[in-house]
Design an enzyme around this catalytic site. Structure first.
Site, PDB file in Angstrom:
ATOM      1  N   LYS A 174       5.202 -12.340  11.752  1.00 32.73           N
ATOM      2  CA  LYS A 174       6.077 -11.254  12.510  1.00 32.73           C
ATOM      3  C   LYS A 174       5.110 -10.874  13.548  1.00 32.73           C
ATOM      4  CE  LYS A 174       6.485  -6.998  12.710  1.00 32.73           C
ATOM      5  NZ  LYS A 174       6.633  -6.787  14.416  1.00 32.73           N
ATOM      6  N   GLY A 207       8.958  -3.540  12.828  1.00 32.64           N
ATOM      7  CA  GLY A 207       8.194  -3.053  11.380  1.00 32.64           C
ATOM      8  C   GLY A 207       9.235  -2.645  10.425  1.00 32.64           C
ATOM      9  N   VAL A 210      11.828  -6.185   9.815  1.00 36.16           N
ATOM     10  CA  VAL A 210      11.457  -7.350   9.422  1.00 36.16           C
ATOM     11  C   VAL A 210       9.850  -7.023   8.790  1.00 36.16           C
ATOM     12  CG1 VAL A 210      10.405  -9.479  10.229  1.00 36.16           C
ATOM     13  CG2 VAL A 210      12.574  -8.487  11.093  1.00 36.16           C
ATOM     14  N   GLY A 211       9.083  -6.141   8.996  1.00 29.04           N
ATOM     15  CA  GLY A 211       7.702  -5.790   8.523  1.00 29.04           C
ATOM     16  C   GLY A 211       8.124  -5.319   7.047  1.00 29.04           C
ATOM     17  N   GLU A 249      -6.227  -4.693   8.469  1.00 23.53           N
ATOM     18  CA  GLU A 249      -7.331  -4.315   9.687  1.00 23.53           C
ATOM     19  C   GLU A 249      -6.633  -3.201  10.415  1.00 23.53           C
ATOM     20  OE1 GLU A 249      -9.026  -3.787  12.931  1.00 23.53           O
ATOM     21  OE2 GLU A 249      -8.213  -5.451  13.450  1.00 23.53           O
ATOM     22  N   CYS A 284      -9.097  -1.701  18.617  1.00 24.98           N
ATOM     23  CA  CYS A 284      -9.545  -0.922  17.435  1.00 24.98           C
ATOM     24  C   CYS A 284     -10.894  -0.587  17.404  1.00 24.98           C
ATOM     25  CB  CYS A 284      -8.973  -1.594  16.211  1.00 24.98           C
ATOM     26  SG  CYS A 284      -9.360  -3.341  16.057  1.00 24.98           S
ATOM     27  N   GLU A 384      -7.464   8.360  17.141  1.00 24.34           N
ATOM     28  CA  GLU A 384      -7.482   6.925  18.031  1.00 24.34           C
ATOM     29  C   GLU A 384      -6.678   7.039  19.301  1.00 24.34           C
ATOM     30  OE1 GLU A 384      -7.954   2.416  16.880  1.00 24.34           O
ATOM     31  OE2 GLU A 384      -6.073   3.195  16.285  1.00 24.34           O
TER      32      GLU A 384
END
Length: 482
Positions: A174, A207, A210-211, A249, A284, A384
């Protein structure tokens, strides 16, 4: 407008069970240029069923058969590199030079690196010389759900799909629905390479639908996810009921420690600023906190402000070392909010600031921004930002630098600038991060990528990336040759 509304399931391009048209937006002008369809849990069910059927035979293929497949993929990918770069540039805003030399190139590098790993990997071996009838066998874990982000699309797709295939796993991918076109092109490449039916499947979607369906599906043996820490937590919770392996990750807030003994302060600071701005800050592992020893702090702030002020912003379709737009309206709004938070919290704005750069009245373009006199409790030092925003923090000495560097829920990357080799070794060992880069050194192909704490678990790349997709079986009483 390009139409790519089908999914790749069981070796065929098939229509979604329920059409849910979704526009792909060009971040440079905010207009749709392509259309995909978002999938559903029912589409995931079809893809998982195909992957499960294919696993029985693909898991038994020989190393050489899988190497042949990967080599075919590599050759076709190389031939279509320009197409891949154009797709990435259009979908997520990377300037063509970056899209070609870094974004698309990363996919080729990972494919070729995993071919080398597979050529050398030992799948079966005795436990040790004095226990040769205790045999260790590395076997494919099963059907893998792979969820990839929009910021480095081919980097992440190849870091997941290629080692999974190398291990003998079957997959359901995905990709990000925001930047799906490069993944669809990758599916075309695998189809041309002759990937067996059901071994590689692609379902577009978001997300929550499907996630989530991939994460909780009992027919999925492993989920590998790259994205935000918040989403990674959701994936882990969804996967918990079926006790499947989860590799994550996630985010980062990477420190860049600049000590007074660095041989060339201007070079070190410039390198750090440009790295922070690369990919419009949407990495990231970007060094977004620059911790500078006080005796050279004022000079470093001046250098950083000048570098950011000179950084060019431009259209992604053009070649050059400029930075492009952010990927979406959501990201643009988030970065603007956090820049304003830095101002409101009392950080000193020395370059950039809110709003678009001069000359831009549309597109998700932002101003390269540097804040000085940041304290590590400020929002811009904790969150972040995922944009071209640098927070500069003065530190008294090595111990304070390490303390502040580690004072974060993240632990992905860290960077150290020093002229003292002993300090470089000492500090790198004390930093709680999965990757440390000293004095501008690059990362070698096949080096493990991943982090500590809320930056995730597992490692991608090299033999570590292959091992993530393998189970370890111990067989006692293995017949030995007389």
């Amino acid at each position: 407008m390009e139409q790519r509304t089908t999914f790749f399931i069981d070796g065929q391009w098939v229509a979604p069970l329920t059409a849910r048209p979704f526009p792909v937006i060009d971040p440079a002008d905010e207009t749709p240029y392509a259309e995909i369809s978002l999938g559903s849990a029912a589409d995931v069910e079809r893809a998982v069923a195909a992957a499960r059927r294919a696993f029985d035979s693909f898991s038994l293929t020989s190393r050489e058969e899988r190497l042949d497949l990967l080599r075919r993929i590599s050759k076709i990918y190389e031939r279509r590199t320009n197409d891949m770069a154009k797709a990435i540039s259009r979908e997520m805003g990377a300037p063509m030079t970056l899209a070609t030399r870094a974004q698309a190139a990363a996919g080729q590098e990972h494919i070729d690196a995993f071919i080398r790993v597979l050529e050398e990997f030992t799948f079966e071996h005795p436990l040790r010389d004095d226990a040769r009838d205790e045999y260790i066998v590395h076997e494919p874990i099963g059907v893998c759900g792979l969820i990839t982000p929009w910021n480095w699309p081919m980097n992440q797709v190849t870091l997941k799909v290629i080692p999974a295939l190398a291990a003998g796993c079957t997959v359901v991918l995905k990709p990000s629905e925001i930047a799906p076109m490069s993944a669809l092109l990758f599916a075309d490449i695998l189809e041309e390479a002759g990937v067996p039916a059901g071994v590689f499947n692609l379902v577009n979607g978001d997300g929550p639908e499907v996630g989530a369906a991939l994460s909780c599906h009992p027919g999925i043996d492993m989920v590998s996810f790259t994205g935000s820490t918040r989403a990674g937590i959701a994936v882990s919770k969804a996967a918990a009921d079926t006790v499947k392996r989860v590799s994550l990750e996630l985010g980062g807030k990477s420190p860049n420690l600049v000590f007074a003994d660095v041989p060339d302060l201007a070079k070190a600071v410039k390198r750090g600023v440009l790295h922070c701005l690369q990919n419009t800050g949407q990495s990231c592992n970007a060094p977004t906190r620059m911790l500078v020893e006080r005796s050279v702090y004022d000079d470093a702030v001046g250098i950083a402000a000048e570098v950011a002020a000179k950084a060019k912003v431009g259209p992604p379709a053009e070649e050059g070392n400029h930075i492009g737009p952010l990927v979406s309206q959501t990201q643009f709004d988030k970065v603007q909010t956090l820049i304003q938070a830095g101002i409101d919290d009392g950080a000193r704005l020395v370059a950039g600031g809110p709003g678009r750069p001069e000359g831009f009245n549309r597109g998700y373009f932002v101003r390269p921004t540097v804040f000085a006199d940041v304290t590590n409790d400020m929002t811009i030092a904790r969150e972040e930002i995922f944009g071209p925003v640098l927070a500069m923090i003065p530190v008294a000495d090595e111990n304070e630098a390490i303390e502040i560097a580690n004072d974060t829920p993240y632990g992905l990357s860290a960077y150290v600038q020093t002229g003292d080799p002993e300090r470089a070794r000492r500090v790198s060992k004390r930093l709680r991060a999965g990757m440390v880069q000293l004095n501008g050194s690059g990362r070698a192909a096949g080096s493990p990528f991943g982090g500590y704490k809320q930056s995730g678990n597992g490692r991608e790349g090299g033999r570590w990336g292959l091992e993530d997709f393998l189970e370890v079986k111990a067989v006692s009483g293995w017949p030995t040759v007389d």
